[in-house]
Scaffold this motif. Structure first.
Motif, PDB file in Angstrom:
ATOM      1  N   MET A   1      43.541  23.867  71.429  1.00  0.00           N
ATOM      2  CA  MET A   1      44.915  23.729  71.760  1.00  0.00           C
ATOM      3  C   MET A   1      46.018  24.596  70.851  1.00  0.00           C
ATOM      4  SD  MET A   1      47.283  22.138  73.584  1.00  0.00           S
ATOM      5  CE  MET A   1      46.435  20.831  74.310  1.00  0.00           C
ATOM      6  N   GLN A   2      45.279  25.012  69.728  1.00  0.00           N
ATOM      7  CA  GLN A   2      45.985  25.772  68.741  1.00  0.00           C
ATOM      8  C   GLN A   2      46.437  27.301  69.276  1.00  0.00           C
ATOM      9  OE1 GLN A   2      46.563  24.959  65.067  1.00  0.00           O
ATOM     10  NE2 GLN A   2      46.441  22.981  66.456  1.00  0.00           N
ATOM     11  N   PHE A 106      53.518  19.054  72.945  1.00  0.00           N
ATOM     12  CA  PHE A 106      52.619  18.928  72.052  1.00  0.00           C
ATOM     13  C   PHE A 106      52.713  17.862  70.967  1.00  0.00           C
ATOM     14  CE2 PHE A 106      52.629  23.688  73.271  1.00  0.00           C
ATOM     15  CZ  PHE A 106      51.227  23.805  73.808  1.00  0.00           C
ATOM     16  N   LYS A 109      51.166  14.714  72.631  1.00  0.00           N
ATOM     17  CA  LYS A 109      49.746  14.903  72.808  1.00  0.00           C
ATOM     18  C   LYS A 109      48.968  14.994  71.449  1.00  0.00           C
ATOM     19  CE  LYS A 109      49.236  15.269  77.351  1.00  0.00           C
ATOM     20  NZ  LYS A 109      48.160  14.679  78.130  1.00  0.00           N
ATOM     21  N   GLN A 111      49.167  17.067  69.257  1.00  0.00           N
ATOM     22  CA  GLN A 111      48.430  18.455  68.796  1.00  0.00           C
ATOM     23  C   GLN A 111      49.201  19.232  67.745  1.00  0.00           C
ATOM     24  OE1 GLN A 111      45.551  19.271  70.512  1.00  0.00           O
ATOM     25  NE2 GLN A 111      45.712  17.469  71.703  1.00  0.00           N
TER      26      GLN A 111
END
Length: 337
Positions: A1-2, A106, A109, A111
């Motif tokens: 995800m990064q 994001f 989520k 993240q």
């Protein structure tokens, strides 16, 4: 995800790059004062009917630019300047959406950690400030003098580069969190300081370029390497008080921009030469090579723009090249951090 977050930020960087180029064309075509109202929501809708165009042109007729420069302009002529400013503003709104919507996604989520979230929130605030700065800049040309203030123009340009740098730096950190593994000796430390200094100097050059554009200094002294036969022109300090010359004197403003370019012409190859003496990774070596290449391209664009008396395609390319050179210097500094 990064990696996904990094790609999103790089897409936003590409949009800011496009925004800077379109903004340059808007400035070069004197289109920036064609829309006289700031309507962040309603202003997104383009004029469709003839009545829409008539209303917009009537508002423009009340501005100093129309009355002193473009008096008698037809609707078709007005359209040619309107669309550049319109697309510039719409692109700004699209960048805001392209940043805000994924940012919220994001976050939902989970993240984005706290540290990254603070950085991204700061970038979003800078984006909002940039929108206000753009309108504040336009306002300077809607009262009495039909020209945008070179101070506000330069602030607007500089803030765009700051936003680009922030997003680009964060994206690089997500894509390559590891640091350069070269030996930490005095030469390596010197190279790091050198790269940071060059990046700072390029940003200063960008700001000086804002003043060049703001007072149209590129339309004078269209010779190179001398300025109409002078290494140091005689009119550098004709204004009082003396410090006004650095911002209002066409001769001084262009001379300063050239001087910074000359410093970079000698400094960047020296940096590249020094980098060859240090054991660097392949990626860092590539960044150093790209930095030198971008300098050569940017200098060539600058000289061509000057010698041809600032044609729009070359001038816009030169402004875009400044951001690419800045990006290359940021990449080098990030790799050497």
């Amino acid at each position: 995800m990064q990696k996904s977050i990094a790609i999103w930020l790089l897409i936003c960087c590409a949009m800011v790059f496009a925004m800077v180029v379109v903004g340059g064309v808007t400035r070069l075509t004197d289109s920036g004062l064609s829309i006289v109202e700031w309507q962040p929501i309603v202003g997104t809708m383009p004029p469709i009917t003839q009545q829409d165009w008539d209303v917009l042109l009537e508002k423009y007729r009340a501005t100093p630019q129309y009355q002193k420069i473009n008096k008698g302009m037809s609707v078709d002529e007005f359209k040619s300047i309107f669309w550049w400013e319109y697309f510039h503003r719409v692109l700004g709104r699209l960048i805001g959406l392209a940043f805000f919507v994924p940012f919220v996604y994001f976050l939902l989520k989970k993240q984005i950690n706290r540290s990254l979230g603070i950085k991204l929130a700061g970038i979003f605030i800078l984006g909002g400030l940039q929108g206000f700065m753009g309108w504040y800049m336009v306002m300077s040309g809607l009262v009495n003098d039909p020209h945008v203030s070179q101070y506000r123009l330069t602030a607007h340009l500089g803030l765009a580069f700051v936003i680009f740098a922030a997003m680009f730096w964060v994206a690089l950190g997500l894509l390559s969190p590891e640091r350069e593994n070269a030996q930490s000796n005095e030469m390596m430390q010197s190279l790091r300081r050198f790269s940071v200094g060059l990046t700072s100097l390029i940003f200063i050059m960008v700001l000086s370029g804002g003043f060049v554009a703001g007072i149209r200094a590129g339309l004078a002294y269209n010779t190179f390497p001398l300025m109409n036969g002078h290494l140091i022109p005689p009119d550098l300090f004709v204004l009082e008080p003396w410090y006004r010359n650095f911002f209002d004197n066409i001769t001084t403003v262009q001379f300063d921009h050239r001087l910074i370019a000359w410093i970079l012409i000698f400094s960047v190859p020296l940096f590249w030469y020094k980098s060859r003496k240090v054991a660097l990774s392949g990626t860092t070596r590539l960044a150093c090579n790209l930095f030198l290449l971008m300098l050569a391209i940017q200098v060539s664009l600058g000289i061509a723009t000057l010698l041809h008396v600032v044609p729009i395609p070359l001038a816009a390319s030169h402004q875009g090249g400044a951001m690419l050179l800045f990006a290359a210097s940021l990449w080098v500094s990030h790799r050497l951090r």
